[in-house]
Design a protein around this motif. Structure first.
Motif, mmCIF file in Angstrom:
data_model
loop_
_atom_site.group_PDB
_atom_site.id
_atom_site.type_symbol
_atom_site.label_atom_id
_atom_site.label_comp_id
_atom_site.label_asym_id
_atom_site.label_seq_id
_atom_site.Cartn_x
_atom_site.Cartn_y
_atom_site.Cartn_z
ATOM 1 N N ALA A 196 26.037 40.219 22.854
ATOM 2 C CA ALA A 196 26.576 39.417 23.895
ATOM 3 C C ALA A 196 27.694 40.469 24.355
ATOM 4 C CB ALA A 196 27.992 38.025 23.876
ATOM 5 N N TYR A 197 28.181 40.475 25.885
ATOM 6 C CA TYR A 197 28.590 41.955 26.648
ATOM 7 C C TYR A 197 29.227 40.840 28.274
ATOM 8 C CZ TYR A 197 29.869 45.953 28.985
ATOM 9 O OH TYR A 197 30.647 46.804 29.681
ATOM 10 N N ARG A 198 30.632 41.479 27.824
ATOM 11 C CA ARG A 198 31.830 40.922 28.858
ATOM 12 C C ARG A 198 31.963 41.997 29.583
ATOM 13 N NH1 ARG A 198 36.836 39.629 29.665
ATOM 14 N NH2 ARG A 198 37.411 38.151 31.454
ATOM 15 N N PHE A 199 31.489 42.145 30.696
ATOM 16 C CA PHE A 199 31.635 43.314 32.019
ATOM 17 C C PHE A 199 32.257 42.480 32.943
ATOM 18 C CE2 PHE A 199 27.271 41.713 32.882
ATOM 19 C CZ PHE A 199 27.545 42.131 34.250
ATOM 20 N N SER A 200 32.568 43.208 34.025
ATOM 21 C CA SER A 200 32.968 42.926 35.935
ATOM 22 C C SER A 200 32.439 43.893 36.373
ATOM 23 C CB SER A 200 34.318 42.657 35.689
ATOM 24 O OG SER A 200 35.219 44.100 36.250
ATOM 25 N N MET A 201 32.733 42.779 37.515
ATOM 26 C CA MET A 201 31.854 44.227 38.813
ATOM 27 C C MET A 201 32.958 44.378 39.607
ATOM 28 S SD MET A 201 28.734 42.701 41.303
ATOM 29 C CE MET A 201 27.894 43.184 40.099
ATOM 30 N N SER A 202 32.966 45.109 40.152
ATOM 31 C CA SER A 202 33.984 46.132 41.289
ATOM 32 C C SER A 202 33.594 45.741 42.331
ATOM 33 C CB SER A 202 33.982 47.321 40.931
ATOM 34 O OG SER A 202 34.667 48.141 42.188
ATOM 35 N N TRP A 203 33.814 44.799 43.004
ATOM 36 C CA TRP A 203 33.752 44.279 44.362
ATOM 37 C C TRP A 203 33.767 45.021 45.184
ATOM 38 C CZ3 TRP A 203 37.162 40.212 46.526
ATOM 39 C CH2 TRP A 203 37.110 39.430 48.255
ATOM 40 N N ALA A 260 34.186 43.271 24.991
ATOM 41 C CA ALA A 260 34.657 43.480 26.678
ATOM 42 C C ALA A 260 35.074 44.483 27.205
ATOM 43 C CB ALA A 260 35.475 41.902 26.652
ATOM 44 N N THR A 261 34.902 44.348 28.449
ATOM 45 C CA THR A 261 34.960 46.218 29.591
ATOM 46 C C THR A 261 35.971 44.829 30.637
ATOM 47 O OG1 THR A 261 32.892 46.525 29.822
ATOM 48 C CG2 THR A 261 34.057 47.243 27.763
ATOM 49 N N SER A 262 36.552 46.362 31.259
ATOM 50 C CA SER A 262 35.995 45.665 33.024
ATOM 51 C C SER A 262 36.176 47.099 34.062
ATOM 52 C CB SER A 262 37.977 45.033 33.606
ATOM 53 O OG SER A 262 38.356 46.326 33.209
ATOM 54 N N SER A 263 35.770 46.651 35.052
ATOM 55 C CA SER A 263 35.088 47.573 35.974
ATOM 56 C C SER A 263 35.959 49.194 35.908
ATOM 57 C CB SER A 263 34.370 47.921 37.702
ATOM 58 O OG SER A 263 35.717 46.444 37.713
ATOM 59 N N PHE A 264 37.364 48.373 36.580
ATOM 60 C CA PHE A 264 38.441 49.734 36.638
ATOM 61 C C PHE A 264 39.018 50.403 35.523
ATOM 62 C CE2 PHE A 264 42.649 51.500 37.530
ATOM 63 C CZ PHE A 264 41.879 51.816 38.922
ATOM 64 N N GLN A 265 38.720 50.183 34.665
ATOM 65 C CA GLN A 265 39.589 50.485 33.166
ATOM 66 C C GLN A 265 38.388 51.823 32.779
ATOM 67 O OE1 GLN A 265 40.581 46.255 31.583
ATOM 68 N NE2 GLN A 265 42.682 47.364 31.048
ATOM 69 N N ILE A 266 37.077 51.477 33.024
ATOM 70 C CA ILE A 266 35.915 51.871 32.005
ATOM 71 C C ILE A 266 35.521 52.750 33.368
ATOM 72 C CG2 ILE A 266 36.044 50.363 30.461
ATOM 73 C CD1 ILE A 266 33.090 49.834 31.094
ATOM 74 N N GLU A 267 35.238 52.252 34.857
ATOM 75 C CA GLU A 267 33.698 53.412 35.102
ATOM 76 C C GLU A 267 34.573 54.614 35.422
ATOM 77 O OE1 GLU A 267 31.560 48.925 37.026
ATOM 78 O OE2 GLU A 267 32.921 50.612 38.249
ATOM 79 N N GLY A 268 35.511 54.841 36.602
ATOM 80 C CA GLY A 268 35.553 56.036 36.816
ATOM 81 C C GLY A 268 35.214 55.655 37.782
ATOM 82 N N ALA A 269 34.662 57.575 38.696
ATOM 83 C CA ALA A 269 33.604 57.155 39.830
ATOM 84 C C ALA A 269 34.349 56.443 40.763
ATOM 85 C CB ALA A 269 32.081 56.610 39.339
ATOM 86 N N HIS A 270 35.184 57.047 41.747
ATOM 87 C CA HIS A 270 36.636 56.316 42.047
ATOM 88 C C HIS A 270 35.950 55.667 43.153
ATOM 89 C CE1 HIS A 270 38.536 59.452 43.398
ATOM 90 N NE2 HIS A 270 39.344 58.820 44.373
#
Length: 441
Positions: free
Chosen positions: A80-87, A20-30
């Motif tokens: 499986a991969y749990r991820f989040s979308m950055s609203w 699992a991950t979350s968008s803000f924690q890994i994506e960067g490109a803010h």
């Protein structure tokens, strides 16, 4: 109590194994490609809020390096991969126009993972609310429920048929209590009444979103993810026993009773007094939508004391780099209690992992403590399954080291080591163990 380590064969063939991950924690490109700022972008700018003064501007550069990360996930052997979308990446202001460049990123990511046989478990809100909505009151504002529902419906319309599950919110307790009452997480507000209203609106928006997404005719499983722990009294004194019951109410029953019984526990509402949330007619029925699954994030147990805070070191058990006691049997107890008291259709362990200080030496990270933690909690999950609990999946937190919220980059939860200067990824020994475990067909 320690459980014997099971092999993969001890679990059902359709058991979900993931990271699992979350968008803000890994994506960067803010602010790349039209993304708007989130509450966490703003919070990171406040001096003293992030332990190392860092932010999520770069993080793991997943927004650019996603093909490499997709290959990492596939190589681990998970299904499986749990991820989040950055609203704010797909709707910069949380209302109004959609950002097609943001949607295109997730479209590519979903395609690439699906092509490798990885099932996608999407979280719609993993804490990074668009700042523009926070400027209007955020989760303390009932209007945010309507905005979230429109966002959820659009995501479901575009991607729903390609997803294995959709989770509305990740850990509403954290958003509301750490963010709106204690102020140590974004948005940094200190108001118990706002926090409790945020709790209600997060749960209400969950129900509204599930109704709307199902209204599209989707059969994609839908649920919510809660951070839950067994609560132990620090002693058997009447005061500590009463405090443990109340804390259990504030952390577990407030959410579970609303979701599964359509009401808030009366002892908690009485305790909150004038800070109790304002509830409109029909709200509780909306919250109590049938759930296809309940996601459980488990890291440790909690102690309640009416006096001095409980010192977990006094248990004699190992403590992680976050100061959290290592207590695998607490996961078994928690899953069994949820099954007994609420009978969820399906339980998923959606986050489980530990931060330890890793030593990178000659290309090897021998993280024995993390390896033991993951192995022992998989064994605890199996123990619950053996007792008839319908637990159907385990997601290790996290795929890789990342931005650990108010701790910045100092705390490492990853199975994969990230050098934040070079962005080099290296599988830790815990990742190699998980890979080997999953390869045992």
């Amino acid at each position: 109590m320690t459980y014997p380590t099971p092999s993969r064969q001890h679990f059902p063939d359709d058991f979900i194994w993931g990271v699992a991950t979350s968008s803000f924690q890994i994506e960067g490109a803010h602010l790349a490609d039209g993304k708007g700022p989130s509450v966490w972008d703003t919070f990171c700018e406040v001096k003293g809020k992030i332990a190392d003064g860092s932010n999520g501007h770069v993080a793991c550069e997943h927004y650019q390096r996603w093909p490499e990360d997709v290959q990492l996930i596939a190589d681990l052997g998970v299904n499986a991969y749990r991820f989040s979308m950055s609203w704010p990446r797909v709707q910069p202001d949380g209302q109004g126009a959609w950002n097609e460049a943001g949607f295109a990123f997730y479209d590519r990511l979903i395609d690439a993972l699906s092509a490798r046989g990885i099932a996608l478990h999407l979280t719609l809100n993993h804490w990074d609310l668009p700042q523009a909505l926070q400027d209007q009151g955020g989760w303390a504002n009932r209007e945010t429920c309507a905005h979230f529902t429109r966002y959820a419906t659009e995501v479901a319309r575009r991607f729903g048929s390609r997803l294995a599950s959709i989770c509305t919110h990740n850990e509403p307790w954290v958003i509301a209590i750490l963010g709106y009452e204690q102020g140590i997480f974004a948005p940094g507000i200190q108001s118990r009444s706002q926090a409790m209203q945020a709790v209600h609106h997060l749960l209400l928006s969950h129900g509204m979103a599930c109704q709307a997404m199902r209204g599209l005719g989707l059969t994609t499983p839908m649920g919510i993810v809660l951070n839950l722990s067994p609560i132990y009294p620090a002693s058997q004194s009447p005061e500590d026993l009463a405090k443990a019951k109340l804390d259990d109410g504030l952390i577990l029953r407030l959410y579970m009773d609303a979701l599964y019984r359509g009401s808030y526990p009366q002892d908690v509402i009485s305790h909150l007094a004038e800070d109790a949330p304002q509830v409109k007619s029909g709200d509780m029925a909306t919250i109590a939508q049938p759930l296809d699954f309940l996601g459980v994030n488990y890291y440790t147990r909690n102690f309640s004391s009416s006096g001095n805070p409980w010192d977990v070191a006094s248990t004699g058990n190992q403590v992680t780099d976050m100061g959290w006691e290592v207590y695998p049997q607490g996961l078994t107890e928690l899953l069994c209690r949820l099954h007994q008291d609420y009978q969820p259709k399906l339980l998923l362990v959606t986050e489980n992992g530990a931060a330890f200080k890793d030593e990178y030496k000659d290309g090897v990270i021998n993280d024995t403590q993390r390896l033991d933690y993951v192995r022992d909690h998989i064994a605890a999950t199996h123990a619950a399954h053996q007792q008839g609990v319908p637990v159907g999946g385990y997601f290790a937190w996290s795929l890789m080291d990342n931005f650990e919220w108010a701790s910045g980059y100092a705390k490492r939860f990853g199975l994969v080591h990230v050098n934040f200067e070079t962005q080099q990824r290296t599988l830790k020994n815990s990742a190699l163990w998980y890979q080997q475990f999953l390869s045992e067909k």
